[in-house]
Motif scaffolding. Sequence first.
Motif, PDB file in Angstrom:
ATOM      1  N   THR A  88       0.607  -0.817   0.151  1.00  0.00           N
ATOM      2  CA  THR A  88       0.744  -0.005  -0.178  1.00  0.00           C
ATOM      3  C   THR A  88       1.122   1.202   0.175  1.00  0.00           C
ATOM      4  OG1 THR A  88      -1.829  -1.127   0.990  1.00  0.00           O
ATOM      5  CG2 THR A  88      -1.773   1.241   1.717  1.00  0.00           C
ATOM      6  N   LEU A  89       1.913   0.952   0.667  1.00  0.00           N
ATOM      7  CA  LEU A  89       3.072   2.081   1.024  1.00  0.00           C
ATOM      8  C   LEU A  89       3.823   2.725   0.069  1.00  0.00           C
ATOM      9  CD1 LEU A  89       3.099   2.283   4.162  1.00  0.00           C
ATOM     10  CD2 LEU A  89       1.394   4.203   3.268  1.00  0.00           C
ATOM     11  N   LEU A  90       4.118   1.394  -0.532  1.00  0.00           N
ATOM     12  CA  LEU A  90       5.769   1.701  -1.836  1.00  0.00           C
ATOM     13  C   LEU A  90       4.791   0.489  -3.077  1.00  0.00           C
ATOM     14  CD1 LEU A  90       8.318   1.281  -0.094  1.00  0.00           C
ATOM     15  CD2 LEU A  90       7.728   3.477  -1.812  1.00  0.00           C
ATOM     16  N   PRO A  91       3.531   0.840  -3.511  1.00  0.00           N
ATOM     17  CA  PRO A  91       3.508  -0.231  -5.116  1.00  0.00           C
ATOM     18  C   PRO A  91       4.048  -0.982  -5.737  1.00  0.00           C
ATOM     19  CG  PRO A  91       1.786   1.965  -4.869  1.00  0.00           C
ATOM     20  CD  PRO A  91       2.849   2.136  -3.688  1.00  0.00           C
ATOM     21  N   PRO A  92       4.623  -1.764  -5.769  1.00  0.00           N
ATOM     22  CA  PRO A  92       5.325  -1.999  -7.019  1.00  0.00           C
ATOM     23  C   PRO A  92       5.176  -1.394  -8.454  1.00  0.00           C
ATOM     24  CG  PRO A  92       4.111  -3.806  -6.454  1.00  0.00           C
ATOM     25  CD  PRO A  92       3.845  -2.951  -6.215  1.00  0.00           C
ATOM     26  N   GLU A  93       3.294  -1.492  -8.791  1.00  0.00           N
ATOM     27  CA  GLU A  93       3.558  -0.625 -10.221  1.00  0.00           C
ATOM     28  C   GLU A  93       3.396   0.801 -10.280  1.00  0.00           C
ATOM     29  OE1 GLU A  93      -0.428  -1.932  -7.571  1.00  0.00           O
ATOM     30  OE2 GLU A  93       0.930  -2.431  -7.882  1.00  0.00           O
ATOM     31  N   GLN A  94       4.179   1.111  -9.061  1.00  0.00           N
ATOM     32  CA  GLN A  94       4.307   2.064  -9.455  1.00  0.00           C
ATOM     33  C   GLN A  94       5.590   2.731  -9.033  1.00  0.00           C
ATOM     34  OE1 GLN A  94       1.981   4.836  -6.569  1.00  0.00           O
ATOM     35  NE2 GLN A  94       3.552   6.503  -6.978  1.00  0.00           N
ATOM     36  N   TYR A  95       6.384   1.804  -8.371  1.00  0.00           N
ATOM     37  CA  TYR A  95       7.729   1.638  -7.967  1.00  0.00           C
ATOM     38  C   TYR A  95       8.931   1.258  -8.717  1.00  0.00           C
ATOM     39  CZ  TYR A  95       6.048   5.667  -4.465  1.00  0.00           C
ATOM     40  OH  TYR A  95       5.867   6.777  -4.180  1.00  0.00           O
ATOM     41  N   PHE A  96       8.936   0.148  -9.118  1.00  0.00           N
ATOM     42  CA  PHE A  96       9.259  -0.951  -9.402  1.00  0.00           C
ATOM     43  C   PHE A  96      10.094  -0.830  -9.859  1.00  0.00           C
ATOM     44  CE2 PHE A  96      11.074  -4.887 -10.378  1.00  0.00           C
ATOM     45  CZ  PHE A  96      11.880  -5.803  -9.970  1.00  0.00           C
ATOM     46  N   TYR A 148      12.642  -2.911  -3.555  1.00  0.00           N
ATOM     47  CA  TYR A 148      12.573  -4.065  -3.430  1.00  0.00           C
ATOM     48  C   TYR A 148      12.694  -5.465  -3.279  1.00  0.00           C
ATOM     49  CZ  TYR A 148       8.125  -1.573  -4.579  1.00  0.00           C
ATOM     50  OH  TYR A 148       7.640  -0.644  -4.831  1.00  0.00           O
ATOM     51  N   ALA A 149      12.665  -6.253  -2.095  1.00  0.00           N
ATOM     52  CA  ALA A 149      13.197  -7.110  -2.011  1.00  0.00           C
ATOM     53  C   ALA A 149      14.007  -8.609  -2.720  1.00  0.00           C
ATOM     54  CB  ALA A 149      12.746  -8.631  -1.517  1.00  0.00           C
ATOM     55  N   LEU A 150      15.918  -8.512  -2.573  1.00  0.00           N
ATOM     56  CA  LEU A 150      16.218  -9.156  -3.304  1.00  0.00           C
ATOM     57  C   LEU A 150      16.354 -10.232  -2.589  1.00  0.00           C
ATOM     58  CD1 LEU A 150      18.859  -8.791  -5.111  1.00  0.00           C
ATOM     59  CD2 LEU A 150      20.654  -9.125  -3.334  1.00  0.00           C
ATOM     60  N   VAL A 151      15.959 -11.733  -4.268  1.00  0.00           N
ATOM     61  CA  VAL A 151      15.468 -13.102  -3.714  1.00  0.00           C
ATOM     62  C   VAL A 151      16.088 -13.837  -4.882  1.00  0.00           C
ATOM     63  CG1 VAL A 151      13.576 -14.649  -3.273  1.00  0.00           C
ATOM     64  CG2 VAL A 151      12.969 -12.432  -3.164  1.00  0.00           C
ATOM     65  N   ASN A 152      17.025 -14.783  -3.965  1.00  0.00           N
ATOM     66  CA  ASN A 152      17.482 -15.791  -4.698  1.00  0.00           C
ATOM     67  C   ASN A 152      18.935 -14.682  -6.118  1.00  0.00           C
ATOM     68  OD1 ASN A 152      16.347 -18.151  -3.906  1.00  0.00           O
ATOM     69  ND2 ASN A 152      14.458 -17.779  -5.261  1.00  0.00           N
ATOM     70  N   GLY A 153      18.795 -13.862  -5.640  1.00  0.00           N
ATOM     71  CA  GLY A 153      20.049 -12.721  -6.522  1.00  0.00           C
ATOM     72  C   GLY A 153      18.938 -11.520  -7.323  1.00  0.00           C
ATOM     73  N   LYS A 154      17.809 -11.790  -6.455  1.00  0.00           N
ATOM     74  CA  LYS A 154      17.348 -10.797  -8.271  1.00  0.00           C
ATOM     75  C   LYS A 154      16.281  -9.406  -7.771  1.00  0.00           C
ATOM     76  CE  LYS A 154      14.392 -11.048 -12.238  1.00  0.00           C
ATOM     77  NZ  LYS A 154      13.838 -11.952 -12.977  1.00  0.00           N
ATOM     78  N   ARG A 155      15.843  -8.997  -7.300  1.00  0.00           N
ATOM     79  CA  ARG A 155      15.107  -8.219  -7.723  1.00  0.00           C
ATOM     80  C   ARG A 155      13.602  -7.682  -7.980  1.00  0.00           C
ATOM     81  NH1 ARG A 155      16.944  -5.423  -2.679  1.00  0.00           N
ATOM     82  NH2 ARG A 155      18.889  -4.555  -3.161  1.00  0.00           N
ATOM     83  N   VAL A 156      12.422  -8.091  -6.551  1.00  0.00           N
ATOM     84  CA  VAL A 156      11.292  -8.602  -7.207  1.00  0.00           C
ATOM     85  C   VAL A 156      10.614  -8.056  -6.808  1.00  0.00           C
ATOM     86  CG1 VAL A 156      11.636 -11.195  -8.031  1.00  0.00           C
ATOM     87  CG2 VAL A 156      10.989 -10.027  -6.031  1.00  0.00           C
ATOM     88  N   GLY A 157       9.251  -7.926  -7.632  1.00  0.00           N
ATOM     89  CA  GLY A 157       8.318  -6.899  -6.655  1.00  0.00           C
ATOM     90  C   GLY A 157       6.946  -7.492  -6.850  1.00  0.00           C
ATOM     91  N   MET A 158       6.670  -9.464  -6.777  1.00  0.00           N
ATOM     92  CA  MET A 158       5.462  -9.550  -6.786  1.00  0.00           C
ATOM     93  C   MET A 158       6.073 -11.493  -6.737  1.00  0.00           C
ATOM     94  SD  MET A 158       3.388  -7.717  -7.708  1.00  0.00           S
ATOM     95  CE  MET A 158       1.524  -8.402  -7.809  1.00  0.00           C
ATOM     96  N   HIS A 184      -0.958 -12.519  -7.457  1.00  0.00           N
ATOM     97  CA  HIS A 184      -1.549 -11.108  -7.164  1.00  0.00           C
ATOM     98  C   HIS A 184      -0.569 -11.195  -5.550  1.00  0.00           C
ATOM     99  CE1 HIS A 184      -2.751 -15.688  -4.224  1.00  0.00           C
ATOM    100  NE2 HIS A 184      -3.057 -14.000  -3.411  1.00  0.00           N
ATOM    101  N   LEU A 185      -0.172 -11.509  -5.504  1.00  0.00           N
ATOM    102  CA  LEU A 185       0.954 -10.727  -3.481  1.00  0.00           C
ATOM    103  C   LEU A 185       1.762 -10.438  -4.049  1.00  0.00           C
ATOM    104  CD1 LEU A 185       0.513 -14.833  -1.448  1.00  0.00           C
ATOM    105  CD2 LEU A 185      -1.515 -12.264  -1.703  1.00  0.00           C
ATOM    106  N   ARG A 186       2.586  -8.906  -3.721  1.00  0.00           N
ATOM    107  CA  ARG A 186       3.363  -8.476  -3.642  1.00  0.00           C
ATOM    108  C   ARG A 186       4.683  -9.080  -3.276  1.00  0.00           C
ATOM    109  NH1 ARG A 186      -1.754  -6.062  -5.064  1.00  0.00           N
ATOM    110  NH2 ARG A 186      -0.975  -4.638  -6.362  1.00  0.00           N
ATOM    111  N   ALA A 187       6.243  -9.022  -3.381  1.00  0.00           N
ATOM    112  CA  ALA A 187       6.828  -9.089  -2.222  1.00  0.00           C
ATOM    113  C   ALA A 187       7.395  -8.003  -1.428  1.00  0.00           C
ATOM    114  CB  ALA A 187       8.207  -9.296  -3.900  1.00  0.00           C
ATOM    115  N   GLN A 188       7.809  -8.537  -0.736  1.00  0.00           N
ATOM    116  CA  GLN A 188       8.548  -7.777   0.782  1.00  0.00           C
ATOM    117  C   GLN A 188       9.158  -6.680   0.497  1.00  0.00           C
ATOM    118  OE1 GLN A 188       6.495  -8.344   2.786  1.00  0.00           O
ATOM    119  NE2 GLN A 188       6.266 -11.016   2.164  1.00  0.00           N
TER     120      GLN A 188
END
Length: 604
Positions: free
Chosen positions: A200-208, A215-225, A230-234
């Motif tokens: 809500t405060l940092l929507p990935p569709e707006q900022y990613f 946004y979170a680095l997951v398995n070596g990659k920045r992810v927004g979803m 339907h769930l956003r990443a951290q």
Amino acid sequence: MKKLSYFPICIGILVACISCNRSLVLTSNGSSDYTIIIPTVPTEVERKAASEFQRLLALSSSVELPIAGDTLPTSNKEIVIGLTNRTPGDMQDSLQEDGFVIRTENRSLYINGGSQKGTLYGVYTFFDQYLGYRCYSPKVFKYPTLDRVKIAAGINDRQIPVNRYRNTFYDVASDPFYADWHKLDHMKPDWGLWVHTFATLLPPEQYFSQHPEYYALVNGKRVGMQDDGHLRAQLCLSNPETFETLCVNLKKEMDQQPDALYWSVSQNDTYADKPYNCTCPACSALDEKAGSPSGSVLDFVNRVAERFPDKIISTLAYRYTRTAPKGVVPSDNVNIMLCDIECNRHIPIAEDSTSASFRTDFEEWGKIAHNILMWDYIIQFSNLMAPYPNLRTLQPNMQYFVRNGVTAQFQQGNISRGGEFCELRPYLVARLMWNPDVDIRAEMEDFLNGYYEEAGPSILAYIDLMHDELEKSKLPLTIYGKPFDHFEGFLRPELFSRYEELFDQAEAAVADKAEVLERVKIARLPLTFSLFEIAKQRGLDEDRVFEQADGKWQIRPEISQQLDTFLELCRKAEIQHFVEGGMSPEEYGQQTRQALNSFVTETE
């Protein structure tokens, strides 16, 4: 606004001796000498409390008492509501927001409450506990008809709730009168944002696209979803720009709701096996030092709380952040919203061996946090209509929570209309959140005999038998289970037949009362639902649903009729969903017919 800070457990019920020889007669044979006294300049709550006292008393007695300000000369027959010039001084002490005192002195009755709704709650409690009024549901409100309204002298009843925030998240609680009668809170107006707010405060569709580093680095990659779409990443919580941008957006939200005290800055929803939390070197270092991913979250939230010292910043201890961190403690204006989503419901949490890890985490949070809101789960979310015998765990769980520092509760039920015992369950939960030590068996019997009238004993026998058999089976009861899980336990066929007999008795007992009979039939829906659901799992082996005729398999004619009747009653009861977030009665009927017919057509 309610501050969910720690305070000593203090619930007083009916303190002091009640004289058997004296009483106050408020009305007699259609008349009264009493006047309702309120402050000359009453608060909105005091004004409403007096008006409600006047209205409710008239229901039983047909007497409408006058309401006057406290400039009126004192008499010896007054009903004094709120903080007036004749309210005893010790009736004003330590009532918090919602506590109250009900007292009789000489020939007068006094009701005074805390800074929010305490006085109104005191009025409603007076009618509930002393005159026998009951609000069983928004549509079922009962009261006695009395020639004389008489109460005992010597009453000195001080009640202060252990849980200063109490939310059942049930559809019935959306009714304002029901909510106030049962002393329930809502998310609004106290809460500006409520959980899973990173997106809500940092929507990935707006900022990613421009700032993947937020946004979170997951398995070596920045992810927004997350993978399911339907769930956003951290968020990357160690990034200074993440913090600054979130605070700017949070301030905009606060400006739109200046009166809201609580603001959730919390992780997005996720699954237990894939949390999508950030594993960049800086976030990982914080988490490793704290021994839990809650380390980076709490570090971030504490900094947000420092930026907004006049607000309470709430965050989740949920799934991957459930374990309390080491070396970092919540700031004074941080609320921890602790969730027990993993726990079983067939046995109290304090006694369940499978809940040992939750107990460890919970009790560790209790050592470092003074402001804990317990997010508890009290229904089966994957099958809202299914029989769900967890009523015996409600009280011991709430008692366990408050023993370990909980001062607020969010009991997540079924916010959509309908579901198993959707009137009984919130009624009991509301009473327990106010006083975890209430005689819950007496409360349940009172509800069943009031709401279902002569059918109450049979429904109580049904509830008892279900719970007894669940305990004997030792099968787990989870929030994501299904009826077939208990086909060899409390839903085995011979028990199902006994349940049906009990409901036959219940319906017969109120056959001449159309409205009550409909309530009983609605209470029976979960049994019928479980029969359909078990048949979907067992197929043609379920001979209660299928039969052979002329060498061919078919659905028993009475079952097809039963499904039609079931769906019609669901529509009449305005039941909305069979699964959390979806599946209407129409959709369920179509799915069930298709599933049952598929077993028959496969044999042709």
